[in-house]
Design a protein around this motif. Structure first.
Motif, short mmCIF file in Angstrom:
data_model
loop_
_atom_site.label_atom_id
_atom_site.label_comp_id
_atom_site.label_asym_id
_atom_site.label_seq_id
_atom_site.Cartn_x
_atom_site.Cartn_y
_atom_site.Cartn_z
N ASN A 1 9.44 0.90 73.65
CA ASN A 1 8.33 0.17 73.06
C ASN A 1 7.09 1.05 72.96
O ASN A 1 6.71 1.70 73.93
CB ASN A 1 7.98 -1.07 73.89
CG ASN A 1 9.17 -2.01 74.05
OD1 ASN A 1 9.55 -2.70 73.13
ND2 ASN A 1 9.76 -2.01 75.24
N ILE B 1 3.08 0.55 71.59
CA ILE B 1 2.05 -0.36 71.10
C ILE B 1 0.88 0.48 70.60
O ILE B 1 0.39 1.37 71.30
CB ILE B 1 1.56 -1.31 72.22
CG1 ILE B 1 2.73 -2.16 72.74
CG2 ILE B 1 0.45 -2.22 71.70
CD1 ILE B 1 2.33 -3.09 73.88
N PHE C 1 4.77 -2.01 67.97
CA PHE C 1 3.97 -3.23 68.01
C PHE C 1 2.51 -2.87 67.73
O PHE C 1 2.09 -1.73 67.90
CB PHE C 1 4.08 -3.93 69.36
CG PHE C 1 5.47 -4.38 69.72
CD1 PHE C 1 5.93 -5.63 69.35
CD2 PHE C 1 6.32 -3.54 70.44
CE1 PHE C 1 7.21 -6.04 69.68
CE2 PHE C 1 7.60 -3.94 70.76
CZ PHE C 1 8.05 -5.20 70.38
N ALA D 1 -5.83 -1.32 72.42
CA ALA D 1 -4.56 -1.80 72.97
C ALA D 1 -4.48 -1.63 74.49
O ALA D 1 -4.00 -2.52 75.19
CB ALA D 1 -3.40 -1.09 72.29
#
Length: 392
Positions: free
Chosen positions: A100, A102, A132, A138
Motif C-alpha cells: 500500500n 498513500i 490510495f 497524508a
C-alpha cells in the motif's frame, strides 16, 4: 559406491544461504506515505513495532505501548528521502512486503510519476502495490487516526480491496496507462472527526470517500463522490455488494436492492463507445404494492433499475469526461477500430475525448432473488389495517 557417488553429486547441486538476512535485522515496511512540502518530498514508512507486539494477546494489544510506528524524512527527491528514513532505522528497510502507498494532495498535484519511475527500476517494489489518495497532508491524517476494526490500518486497506469496497488501482495500472496519457482513478481514504468516529472518544477513524481523478499523472478537479466512485467501479467490473433503492413502477414507493457486478462489455460502433455493464440484483426491502410473483411486474422493476443505472452511469461519465482524463482508456478501443483516424487524433485525443466522443450505456439487470416474502410488510400490516382488515 555408485549410490554414494550419485548422492554426493546431487548434494553438490544444492545452494546455500550466501546472502541471507536475519529477520531480526529487517524492518518490514507495511505502508508507505508520500507527501510534498516546501522542502521537497516527505516519505513516511509505517512499520509494525515487533518488540511491542505481545504474542498470544488480543488484537491491538501491546506490551509496552504502540504496536505501529511511523518514520519520516524529507529530501529533494523520493530516493533521497527513502535513504534518509533508512538512516534513521536500526534495521534494514524491507520494501518487498509493502502492498500500500498513500499519496497526499500536494504530491498528487505535482505528479505521481516518481513512484512509477522508482517501481520500474526497483525490483523490491511490487507492481501490484495498491495506491490510495488522501485529500490533505497524508502523513498527519494517517498518523493521527485510530484503527478500530483491525489491528493495523494496512489490514483495513487490504480488506477494502478484497471486498471491492473501493476502486482497485495499482502501480501497474498507471504504468500501463503511461502510453495513453497517464490517466486513472485513485481511491480516496478519509478520516472522520470525533463526532463521526466509530468509537466514542477517539479523535478520528478511517473510511472511504470516493475517488480522485488523475490526468497525465497529476491530480485534477473535481473529485468523484462515493456514489460516482461506485459507478466507476461498475464500469471497471470491480463493484462488489452495492445497496441502493429505486421507486416502484406500481406506486412510486421505495424498493430496496443490492447488486453485484458480473461482467462489463465494451465495444465501439459507428464511432460511439458502447458500454454494457451486467449485474445481478437482489431485493432487500419492499414498501410498495408491487407483486414480485408476477413476471410483468418483475420486468417493469428491472427496467426501472436499468434506467436508473444508465442515468447514473451517464452523469458520472460526463463528470469524468469534462475533466479531460480518459481514465477507462477508451482510446485503445478507438485505436483498434479506427487506426488511421486515431493516428490523426493522437495529438488532440484529449480534446476529441472531452468534446466529441460519444459514450453510451446499456445496463443489463438480472433480478435473481426476491426475498422470503413477495408482498410488502407495509401493505400486510399497515395498509390492510387502515382498510379495515385484520392484518393477518
Amino acid at each position: 559406491m555408485r549410490r554414494l557417488a550419485l548422492s554426493l553429486l546431487l548434494l553438490s547441486m544444492l545452494t546455500g544461504c550466501w546472502s541471507s538476512i536475519e529477520l531480526n535485522d529487517q524492518a518490514f515496511i507495511s505502508l508507505m506515505i508520500i507527501d510534498r512540502n516546501d522542502d521537497g518530498i516527505e516519505v513516511t514508512f509505517g512499520i509494525p513495532l515487533t518488540n511491542n507486539l505481545a504474542g498470544g494477546e488480543a488484537a491491538g494489544s501491546a506490551a509496552n505501548g504502540q504496536v505501529f510506528g511511523y518514520f519520516s524524512r524529507t529530501a529533494p527527491s523520493l530516493e533521497e528521502a527513502i535513504q534518509k528514513v533508512q538512516g534513521d532505522l536500526s534495521r534494514r528497510a524491507n520494501l518487498g512486503q509493502n502492498r500500500n502507498i498513500i499519496v497526499g494532495r500536494a504530491f498528487a498535484e505535482s505528479g505521481i510519476t516518481p513512484i512509477l519511475e522508482m517501481a520500474a527500476r526497483n525490483p523490491y517494489i511490487r507492481l501490484n502495490t495498491n495506491l490510495f489518495f488522501v485529500d490533505g497532508y497524508a502523513k498527519d491524517e494517517v498518523a493521527n487516526s485510530n484503527v478500530v476494526s483491525e489491528r493495523f490500518l494496512v489490514t483495513i486497506l487490504k480488506k477494502y480491496i478484497e471486498h471491492r469496497t473501493v476502486l482497485e488501482t495499482s502501480i501497474k495500472d498507471f504504468m500501463l496507462s503511461k502510453a495513453s496519457g497517464g490517466d486513472g482513478l485513485l481511491p480516496i481514504i478519509t478520516f472522520s472527526d470525533k463526532s463521526k468516529g466509530a468509537v466514542v472518544g477517539l479523535s478520528s477513524t478511517a473510511g472511504t470517500g470516493g475517488a480522485a481523478i488523475i490526468r497525465n499523472g497529476k491530480l485534477v478537479e473535481p473529485f468523484l463522490t462515493p456514489q460516482q466512485a461506485s459507478v466507476a467501479q461498475s464500469i471497471r467490473n470491480q463493484l462488489g455488494q452495492y445497496y441502493f433503492s429505486v421507486q416502484s413502477p406500481t406506486d412510486g414507493k421505495d424498493v430496496g436492492l443490492y447488486s453485484t457486478s458480473i461482467d462489463v462489455k465494451t465495444k465501439i460502433k459507428n464511432h460511439t463507445i458502447m458500454v454494457q455493464p451486467v449485474s445481478e440484483v437482489v431485493v432487500t426491502g419492499n414498501n410498495s404494492s408491487i407483486n414480485l410473483t408476477i413476471n410483468e411486474d418483475i420486468e417493469k422493476l428491472e427496467k426501472v433499475i436499468m434506467d436508473d443505472s444508465n442515468e447514473q452511469l451517464t452523469s458520472t461519465m460526463e463528470v469524468i469526461q469534462q475533466s479531460g482524463a480518459d481514465v477507462f482508456h477508451f482510446d485503445r478501443y478507438y485505436a483498434m477500430k479506427y487506426p488511421k483516424e486515431m493516428a490523426k487524433l493522437k495529438d488532440n485525443w484529449r480534446d476529441f475525448y472531452k468534446d466529441r466522443l460519444v459514450i453510451e450505456f446499456d445496463s443489463v439487470v438480472h433480478l435473481r432473488r426476491k426475498g422470503a416474502t413477495v408482498r410488502s410488510f407495509y401493505n400486510k400490516f399497515i395498509t390492510e389495517n387502515e382498510d379495515g382488515g385484520d392484518g393477518s
